[in-house]
Design a protein around this motif. Sequence first.
Motif, PDB file in Angstrom:
ATOM      1  N   THR A  41      45.322  24.111  27.010  1.00  0.00           N
ATOM      2  CA  THR A  41      44.686  24.203  28.327  1.00  0.00           C
ATOM      3  C   THR A  41      44.522  25.633  28.820  1.00  0.00           C
ATOM      4  N   VAL A  42      44.772  26.623  27.972  1.00  0.00           N
ATOM      5  CA  VAL A  42      44.706  28.022  28.401  1.00  0.00           C
ATOM      6  C   VAL A  42      43.297  28.564  28.199  1.00  0.00           C
ATOM      7  N   VAL A  43      42.710  29.086  29.269  1.00  0.00           N
ATOM      8  CA  VAL A  43      41.434  29.795  29.206  1.00  0.00           C
ATOM      9  C   VAL A  43      41.762  31.267  29.425  1.00  0.00           C
ATOM     10  N   VAL A  44      41.539  32.078  28.412  1.00  0.00           N
ATOM     11  CA  VAL A  44      41.960  33.478  28.452  1.00  0.00           C
ATOM     12  C   VAL A  44      41.313  34.221  29.622  1.00  0.00           C
ATOM     13  N   GLU A  45      40.054  33.937  29.919  1.00  0.00           N
ATOM     14  CA  GLU A  45      39.380  34.629  31.017  1.00  0.00           C
ATOM     15  C   GLU A  45      40.068  34.334  32.351  1.00  0.00           C
ATOM     16  N   GLU A  46      40.462  33.093  32.572  1.00  0.00           N
ATOM     17  CA  GLU A  46      41.151  32.744  33.820  1.00  0.00           C
ATOM     18  C   GLU A  46      42.533  33.403  33.878  1.00  0.00           C
ATOM     19  N   GLN A  47      43.194  33.498  32.747  1.00  0.00           N
ATOM     20  CA  GLN A  47      44.491  34.162  32.705  1.00  0.00           C
ATOM     21  C   GLN A  47      44.345  35.656  33.000  1.00  0.00           C
ATOM     22  N   MET A  48      43.269  36.263  32.516  1.00  0.00           N
ATOM     23  CA  MET A  48      43.034  37.684  32.803  1.00  0.00           C
ATOM     24  C   MET A  48      42.770  37.908  34.294  1.00  0.00           C
ATOM     25  N   LEU A  49      42.078  36.954  34.940  1.00  0.00           N
ATOM     26  CA  LEU A  49      41.866  37.051  36.387  1.00  0.00           C
ATOM     27  C   LEU A  49      43.196  36.947  37.133  1.00  0.00           C
ATOM     28  N   LYS A  50      44.061  36.020  36.704  1.00  0.00           N
ATOM     29  CA  LYS A  50      45.382  35.892  37.329  1.00  0.00           C
ATOM     30  C   LYS A  50      46.196  37.170  37.119  1.00  0.00           C
ATOM     31  N   MET A  51      46.074  37.756  35.922  1.00  0.00           N
ATOM     32  CA  MET A  51      46.814  38.982  35.629  1.00  0.00           C
ATOM     33  C   MET A  51      46.336  40.131  36.517  1.00  0.00           C
ATOM     34  N   ALA A  52      45.010  40.243  36.696  1.00  0.00           N
ATOM     35  CA  ALA A  52      44.463  41.299  37.556  1.00  0.00           C
ATOM     36  C   ALA A  52      44.882  41.078  39.009  1.00  0.00           C
ATOM     37  N   GLU A  53      44.895  39.826  39.454  1.00  0.00           N
ATOM     38  CA  GLU A  53      45.327  39.505  40.816  1.00  0.00           C
ATOM     39  C   GLU A  53      46.798  39.891  41.026  1.00  0.00           C
ATOM     40  N   SER A  54      47.624  39.570  40.053  1.00  0.00           N
ATOM     41  CA  SER A  54      49.043  39.930  40.145  1.00  0.00           C
ATOM     42  C   SER A  54      49.226  41.445  40.130  1.00  0.00           C
ATOM     43  N   ARG A  55      48.446  42.118  39.319  1.00  0.00           N
ATOM     44  CA  ARG A  55      48.545  43.583  39.237  1.00  0.00           C
ATOM     45  C   ARG A  55      48.164  44.233  40.568  1.00  0.00           C
ATOM     46  N   MET A  56      47.107  43.732  41.201  1.00  0.00           N
ATOM     47  CA  MET A  56      46.706  44.290  42.496  1.00  0.00           C
ATOM     48  C   MET A  56      47.771  44.036  43.559  1.00  0.00           C
ATOM     49  N   ALA A  57      48.352  42.852  43.552  1.00  0.00           N
ATOM     50  CA  ALA A  57      49.418  42.541  44.510  1.00  0.00           C
ATOM     51  C   ALA A  57      50.646  43.412  44.246  1.00  0.00           C
ATOM     52  N   TYR A  58      50.950  43.671  42.981  1.00  0.00           N
ATOM     53  CA  TYR A  58      52.082  44.527  42.620  1.00  0.00           C
ATOM     54  C   TYR A  58      51.835  45.962  43.091  1.00  0.00           C
ATOM     55  N   ASP A  59      50.611  46.461  42.866  1.00  0.00           N
ATOM     56  CA  ASP A  59      50.265  47.809  43.332  1.00  0.00           C
ATOM     57  C   ASP A  59      50.364  47.912  44.852  1.00  0.00           C
ATOM     58  N   ALA A  60      49.928  46.868  45.560  1.00  0.00           N
ATOM     59  CA  ALA A  60      50.029  46.866  47.024  1.00  0.00           C
ATOM     60  C   ALA A  60      51.490  46.879  47.463  1.00  0.00           C
ATOM     61  N   ALA A  61      52.340  46.121  46.779  1.00  0.00           N
ATOM     62  CA  ALA A  61      53.761  46.090  47.127  1.00  0.00           C
ATOM     63  C   ALA A  61      54.415  47.452  46.871  1.00  0.00           C
ATOM     64  N   ILE A  62      54.054  48.088  45.765  1.00  0.00           N
ATOM     65  CA  ILE A  62      54.593  49.424  45.476  1.00  0.00           C
ATOM     66  C   ILE A  62      54.160  50.412  46.553  1.00  0.00           C
ATOM     67  N   SER A  63      52.889  50.349  46.934  1.00  0.00           N
ATOM     68  CA  SER A  63      52.380  51.244  47.973  1.00  0.00           C
ATOM     69  C   SER A  63      53.107  51.021  49.292  1.00  0.00           C
ATOM     70  N   PHE A  64      53.310  49.764  49.661  1.00  0.00           N
ATOM     71  CA  PHE A  64      54.014  49.446  50.897  1.00  0.00           C
ATOM     72  C   PHE A  64      55.454  49.933  50.837  1.00  0.00           C
ATOM     73  N   TYR A  65      56.095  49.774  49.694  1.00  0.00           N
ATOM     74  CA  TYR A  65      57.475  50.237  49.503  1.00  0.00           C
ATOM     75  C   TYR A  65      57.549  51.763  49.652  1.00  0.00           C
ATOM     76  N   GLN A  66      56.632  52.470  48.989  1.00  0.00           N
ATOM     77  CA  GLN A  66      56.621  53.934  49.077  1.00  0.00           C
ATOM     78  C   GLN A  66      56.361  54.413  50.498  1.00  0.00           C
ATOM     79  N   LYS A  67      55.425  53.786  51.194  1.00  0.00           N
ATOM     80  CA  LYS A  67      55.132  54.191  52.570  1.00  0.00           C
ATOM     81  C   LYS A  67      56.318  53.904  53.492  1.00  0.00           C
ATOM     82  N   SER A  68      57.001  52.788  53.261  1.00  0.00           N
ATOM     83  CA  SER A  68      58.188  52.474  54.064  1.00  0.00           C
ATOM     84  C   SER A  68      59.284  53.499  53.824  1.00  0.00           C
TER      85      SER A  68
END
Length: 134
Positions: A94-121
């Motif tokens: 049931t794995v569609v690689v393209e959908e998994q890559m979208l989930k990976m990019a979404e997680s990466r953006m959220a991780y970058d936002a969390a790092i930025s928020f942590y650094q600013k704090s």
Amino acid sequence: MGFSDLPLLDQIKGRMSWLDERQRVIAQNVANSDTPGYVGRDLKAPTDFAAALRDGGALQMTRTSANHIAPPVPQNRFHTSAAPDSETTLDGNTVVVEEQMLKMAESRMAYDAAISFYQKSMNMLRMAARGPGR
């Protein structure tokens, strides 16, 4: 009490930990994209306060008195569940690689936002801790 003991920073670290674990699960899905019968998995974030307390999430109860009941120790902080993608191949995968890559990019953006928020704090706390005129 150090900077790392602040609840806000602890919550950000918990979010980053969850995102890191989600990346691991997504990578496992991609690695098994050709395995017959493999069903893709994903991490689900707690959606309400009661679920976060029940599952152990990033929220932890604290004993402030020896007379209080000890909080349960969570067995596993994050729980994966079957999350099939939009297609199923003839071999049952049931794995569609393209959908998994979208989930990976979404997680990466959220991780970058969390790092930025942590650094600013941290920068804001350092600025507040400086003496006047510095």
